[in-house]
Design an enzyme around this catalytic site. Structure first.
Site, PDB file in Angstrom:
ATOM      1  N   ASN A   1       0.831  -1.203   0.000  1.00  9.25           N
ATOM      2  CA  ASN A   1       0.000   0.000   0.000  1.00  9.25           C
ATOM      3  C   ASN A   1       0.870   1.259   0.000  1.00  9.25           C
ATOM      4  O   ASN A   1       0.527   2.254  -0.643  1.00  9.25           O
ATOM      5  CB  ASN A   1      -0.937   0.003   1.206  1.00  9.25           C
ATOM      6  CG  ASN A   1      -2.211  -0.788   0.944  1.00  9.25           C
ATOM      7  OD1 ASN A   1      -3.076  -0.356   0.201  1.00  9.25           O
ATOM      8  ND2 ASN A   1      -2.306  -1.964   1.529  1.00  9.25           N
TER       9      ASN A   1
ATOM     10  N   ARG B   1       0.780  -1.801  14.808  1.00  6.81           N
ATOM     11  CA  ARG B   1       0.840  -1.480  16.233  1.00  6.81           C
ATOM     12  C   ARG B   1      -0.409  -0.697  16.632  1.00  6.81           C
ATOM     13  O   ARG B   1      -0.849   0.191  15.897  1.00  6.81           O
ATOM     14  CB  ARG B   1       2.088  -0.654  16.564  1.00  6.81           C
ATOM     15  CG  ARG B   1       3.402  -1.281  16.159  1.00  6.81           C
ATOM     16  CD  ARG B   1       3.614  -2.648  16.764  1.00  6.81           C
ATOM     17  NE  ARG B   1       3.699  -2.612  18.223  1.00  6.81           N
ATOM     18  CZ  ARG B   1       3.660  -3.686  18.989  1.00  6.81           C
ATOM     19  NH1 ARG B   1       3.489  -4.878  18.451  1.00  6.81           N
ATOM     20  NH2 ARG B   1       3.756  -3.598  20.294  1.00  6.81           N
TER      21      ARG B   1
ATOM     22  N   LEU C   1      -2.190   2.166  18.511  1.00  7.86           N
ATOM     23  CA  LEU C   1      -1.743   3.499  18.929  1.00  7.86           C
ATOM     24  C   LEU C   1      -2.605   3.997  20.087  1.00  7.86           C
ATOM     25  O   LEU C   1      -3.808   3.752  20.129  1.00  7.86           O
ATOM     26  CB  LEU C   1      -1.832   4.456  17.735  1.00  7.86           C
ATOM     27  CG  LEU C   1      -0.894   4.087  16.577  1.00  7.86           C
ATOM     28  CD1 LEU C   1      -1.288   4.835  15.309  1.00  7.86           C
ATOM     29  CD2 LEU C   1       0.563   4.364  16.952  1.00  7.86           C
TER      30      LEU C   1
ATOM     31  N   HIS D   1      -8.097  -0.411   6.225  1.00  9.20           N
ATOM     32  CA  HIS D   1      -8.465  -1.621   6.977  1.00  9.20           C
ATOM     33  C   HIS D   1      -9.158  -2.582   6.014  1.00  9.20           C
ATOM     34  O   HIS D   1     -10.059  -2.175   5.271  1.00  9.20           O
ATOM     35  CB  HIS D   1      -9.407  -1.254   8.130  1.00  9.20           C
ATOM     36  CG  HIS D   1      -9.841  -2.427   8.950  1.00  9.20           C
ATOM     37  ND1 HIS D   1      -9.007  -3.055   9.842  1.00  9.20           N
ATOM     38  CD2 HIS D   1     -11.025  -3.084   8.988  1.00  9.20           C
ATOM     39  CE1 HIS D   1      -9.673  -4.052  10.401  1.00  9.20           C
ATOM     40  NE2 HIS D   1     -10.888  -4.099   9.907  1.00  9.20           N
TER      41      HIS D   1
ATOM     42  N   ASP E   1     -10.020   1.181  14.462  1.00  8.94           N
ATOM     43  CA  ASP E   1     -10.740   0.973  13.190  1.00  8.94           C
ATOM     44  C   ASP E   1     -12.132   1.606  13.225  1.00  8.94           C
ATOM     45  O   ASP E   1     -13.119   0.998  12.778  1.00  8.94           O
ATOM     46  CB  ASP E   1     -10.849  -0.544  12.900  1.00  8.94           C
ATOM     47  CG  ASP E   1      -9.490  -1.202  12.797  1.00  8.94           C
ATOM     48  OD1 ASP E   1      -9.384  -2.384  13.180  1.00  8.94           O
ATOM     49  OD2 ASP E   1      -8.537  -0.528  12.368  1.00  8.94           O
TER      50      ASP E   1
END
Ligand code: GRF
Length: 197
Positions: free
Chosen positions: A15, A92, A94, A110, A146
């Site tokens: 990406n 990771r 956050l 996502h 998310d």
């Protein structure tokens, strides 16, 4: 004024490559840093080949001290002085402090049609649920995982016989189309969602 973009990765960085390669010509943004929490991330060599500055903040050196790790992240980011941060396969979690500092300027991709399937193993969960379609979402990053405002989605059909692997493989090219399209729109100050597929 050209927007400065930092891209955070943990792995192969496909990406990141799609984003970096999209930022040319009249695109309102340019990549200024690719940062990884994993020194072995394959994306670091790809970024260097593209001529983008790279940095590594190895989370393992901070022994679960998230705020110390994020302090080092911020120190590296402040040198690059990005206007926008793109999380691209960054694995990771956050803290709310970090997301608050960058809120409104930090995006993530996502691999699900949020709000469905926040977290991990999204392809398997869509298959297990018997969904007829799947997809990916680019959203603004907030404290909740998310969960931030959706900036774009791309949809694919789930085919009979699909496995998590075949689904992921068919979705990845859609991610590589969606994320650059969202970044270009977002960097131009337009937050209307991008809908593909
Ligand atoms: C992609 O499936 C992306 O949706 C997720 O991480 C995976 C690997 O991405 N966030 P990349 O190839 O490292 O960009």
């Amino acid at each position: 004024m050209t927007k400065r973009v930092a891209i955070l990765i943990s792995g192969g960085g496909s990406n990141m490559v799609a984003l970096a390669q999209s930022m040319t010509g009249d695109h309102p943004a340019r990549p200024v840093l690719v940062l990884s929490n994993d020194p072995e991330a394959g994306g670091l060599a790809k970024a260097a080949e593209l001529g983008i500055a790279t940095a590594v903040i190895d989370h393992r050196k901070f022994h679960k001290d998230r705020s110390a790790f994020e302090g080092a992240l911020n120190a590296s980011l402040e040198v690059a002085n990005p206007d926008i941060i793109c999380l691209a396969g960054f694995m990771r979690i956050l803290t709310a402090d970090f997301t608050a500092k960058w809120e409104g300027r930090m995006l993530n991709i996502h691999p699900s049609l949020l709000p469905k399937y926040k977290g991990l193993h999204t392809h398997a969960r869509a298959l297990d649920a018997g969904d007829s379609e799947h997809g990916c979402t680019v959203h603004q990053v907030t404290a909740a995982l998310d969960d931030g405002p959706i900036l774009g989605q791309a949809r694919i059909a789930i085919n009979k016989g699909d496995t998590p692997e075949t689904l992921a493989a068919r979705l990845l090219p859609m991610e590589h189309a969606l994320y650059p399209a969202v970044l270009r729109r977002f960097a131009s100050g337009d937050s209307r969602p991008v809908m593909l597929g």
